[in-house]
Design a protein around this motif. Sequence first.
Motif, short mmCIF file in Angstrom:
data_model
loop_
_atom_site.label_atom_id
_atom_site.label_comp_id
_atom_site.label_asym_id
_atom_site.label_seq_id
_atom_site.Cartn_x
_atom_site.Cartn_y
_atom_site.Cartn_z
N VAL A 169 -40.23 55.87 -5.59
CA VAL A 169 -40.69 57.13 -6.49
C VAL A 169 -40.65 56.60 -7.89
N ILE A 170 -39.36 55.92 -8.29
CA ILE A 170 -39.03 55.58 -9.64
C ILE A 170 -40.15 54.55 -10.09
N SER A 171 -40.35 53.80 -9.38
CA SER A 171 -41.32 52.24 -9.53
C SER A 171 -42.48 52.76 -9.78
N THR A 172 -42.93 53.55 -9.12
CA THR A 172 -44.25 54.24 -9.05
C THR A 172 -44.65 55.20 -10.42
N LEU A 173 -43.70 55.27 -11.02
CA LEU A 173 -43.86 55.90 -12.41
C LEU A 173 -44.32 55.11 -13.45
N PHE A 174 -44.11 53.86 -13.17
CA PHE A 174 -44.76 52.61 -14.05
C PHE A 174 -46.11 52.17 -13.51
N GLY A 175 -46.41 52.69 -12.59
CA GLY A 175 -47.73 52.03 -11.89
C GLY A 175 -47.46 51.37 -10.58
N SER A 176 -48.41 50.90 -10.05
CA SER A 176 -48.37 50.10 -8.84
C SER A 176 -49.56 49.14 -8.60
N TRP A 177 -49.49 48.62 -7.46
CA TRP A 177 -50.45 47.45 -7.26
C TRP A 177 -51.83 47.91 -7.60
N GLY A 178 -52.14 48.99 -7.34
CA GLY A 178 -53.57 49.59 -7.83
C GLY A 178 -53.82 49.63 -9.12
N THR A 179 -52.59 49.91 -10.09
CA THR A 179 -52.73 49.94 -11.27
C THR A 179 -52.92 48.59 -11.97
N LEU A 180 -52.16 47.63 -11.43
CA LEU A 180 -52.36 46.23 -11.93
C LEU A 180 -53.56 45.68 -11.69
N LEU A 181 -54.23 46.17 -10.38
CA LEU A 181 -55.66 45.64 -10.10
C LEU A 181 -56.52 46.12 -10.67
N GLY A 182 -56.46 47.30 -11.27
CA GLY A 182 -57.51 48.29 -12.14
C GLY A 182 -57.44 47.53 -13.42
N GLY A 183 -56.33 47.18 -14.06
CA GLY A 183 -56.14 46.71 -15.22
C GLY A 183 -56.87 45.05 -15.24
N CYS A 184 -56.81 44.56 -14.30
CA CYS A 184 -57.16 42.85 -14.04
C CYS A 184 -58.77 42.96 -14.07
N PHE B 137 -63.15 51.43 -13.67
CA PHE B 137 -61.89 50.84 -12.93
C PHE B 137 -60.76 51.80 -12.68
N ALA B 138 -60.70 52.86 -13.31
CA ALA B 138 -59.56 53.84 -13.29
C ALA B 138 -59.89 54.72 -12.31
N CYS B 139 -61.19 54.96 -11.95
CA CYS B 139 -61.50 55.86 -11.08
C CYS B 139 -61.45 55.10 -9.62
N VAL B 140 -61.76 53.77 -9.91
CA VAL B 140 -61.95 52.96 -8.51
C VAL B 140 -60.33 52.72 -8.21
N ALA B 141 -59.41 52.42 -9.00
CA ALA B 141 -58.18 52.06 -8.73
C ALA B 141 -57.57 53.48 -8.06
N PHE B 142 -57.83 54.57 -8.91
CA PHE B 142 -57.41 55.81 -8.20
C PHE B 142 -57.86 56.08 -6.90
N MET B 143 -59.05 56.09 -6.74
CA MET B 143 -59.57 56.04 -5.33
C MET B 143 -58.96 55.20 -4.45
N GLU B 144 -58.88 54.10 -4.92
CA GLU B 144 -58.38 52.98 -3.72
C GLU B 144 -56.88 53.11 -3.48
N MET B 145 -55.96 53.68 -4.56
CA MET B 145 -54.60 54.13 -4.24
C MET B 145 -54.53 55.31 -3.46
N LEU B 146 -55.49 56.58 -3.72
CA LEU B 146 -55.52 57.58 -2.74
C LEU B 146 -55.78 57.26 -1.56
N SER B 147 -56.97 56.44 -1.27
CA SER B 147 -57.34 56.29 0.23
C SER B 147 -56.09 55.42 1.00
N THR B 148 -55.39 54.33 0.37
CA THR B 148 -54.73 53.69 0.97
C THR B 148 -53.26 54.38 1.19
N SER B 149 -52.79 55.26 0.16
CA SER B 149 -51.70 56.17 0.42
C SER B 149 -51.93 57.04 1.51
#
Length: 466
Positions: A135-150, A385-397
């Motif tokens: 939970v603490i680590s996700t406050l900094f972002g996660s795999w979807g955040t990094l991919l969205g930025g990339c 890509f914010a929306c894409v990353a958001f939906m990707e993280m939502l769907s996978t979670s």
Amino acid sequence: MTGLYLVEPVVAIYAFASFMVYPLAQQYVYRRVWQDLTNTTFSVVNVSGCATNETNNSRKYEEVERAASLFSLYNELFSLIPCLAVTLLLVAYSDYRGRRISLLLPLVGSIVYTVSFLAISFFELSLNLIIVANVISTLFGSWGTLLGGCFSYIADVSKDGKQKTQRMAGIEMVIGLFSGAASITAGYFLRATGFNWPLLTCSLLHFANLLYVVFVLEETVKVPEPADLQQGLPRFPLLKLVSSVFRLFASVNLRRNAILVLLLLAFTIFCYCNIGTTSVVILYELNEPLCWSEILIGYGSALSTTSFLTSFMGVFVLSYCLPNLAIVLIGLLSITTGLVMTALARTTVLMFLVRVPMVLAVMPAPVLRSMMSQIASKSEQGALFACVAFMEMLSTSVAFITFSGIYAATVAWFPGFCFLVAAGLCLIPMALIGAVGFLGSSKATVTEPLISEEETDSQSVTPPIN
């Protein structure tokens, strides 16, 4: 020192470290749960197949499987909301403060998680602390955040739609190659040294990646001066980010909006089916009748990740002779066939053969990303890509949660049931792609542009319906 515009090394190192931690985490939880429930030491199986078929032994496996899958469910559930919020805000915020912020913070979070996991393993602390660390680590972002930025970074530096598609497919290939290498390494590393040394190695890799982003990677977005910030963004930063996402879907071109929504939904459900089932694959392989060892799990995971390489080759070759929609449909058929075979696999040989029909299973992801990017202007790439990353993280979670729950409920009578559910759900994105093809086949495709003219001055836009 002149910086580089290569974001691929960031993905490569992050993928290697993350895909090494993931199987380690599942196996560590499995062994700790085994010890807690059976009061015995977990015995490593050296070959495929169960050592005994006694009823009591089968019940032990079922109890451990159920408890481990429920632990994964709670782990994902508690981190879901902060993960989604941070992903959406960070990637959209990169439009104003630069792309590197969406890369740096997830790396910091990964360091926090791996170091915490190392402490839990070394001192044999409570398993519940893994959830806290996650939970603490996700406050900094996660795999979807990094991919969205990339992917936003690639959209910034790409000259045209073709280069954008190739580099996005290349990112998927890099993920496959390095995650496959990590999967093989994790099995041997775990057997040779236990859990502590692999976790320490992953922590150091994330730290080295952080140094690369800070000192080597060049920024693509011009960061405004402090005086400009005082006049604009800081007053209502959150409202600014939300409005940028809203404007993405508020275009007066209704056909463009419909196509974008359909593509985003198809991408979301594809991620739900493709990535979500990975939450139970290792548990499925550990369970009877397969009873794989960590070495077999490593080889199986590595063989699965070769689909990233073959899918990249598939996109590269098929793009010369087939339209984008056909490539997406072929990829969806590939994953559907593989999921059905996985549900019916009962031997080690058949479980390895499952990877054969899934060689093109990753193709839909980069093609759908590129199609969406090509109907968005440059000023909308971050929001997109914010929306894409958001939906990707939502769907996978959500997929991790639901499939873990389904597996826990059905493991006693049909462990492969969740894979059949995922295969059936793959029919939905196929139907959505058909709808996109129908919209794209109308006369409006020729006479009505999907993107505003402001983009045509800076890049050549290829319509996604071809």
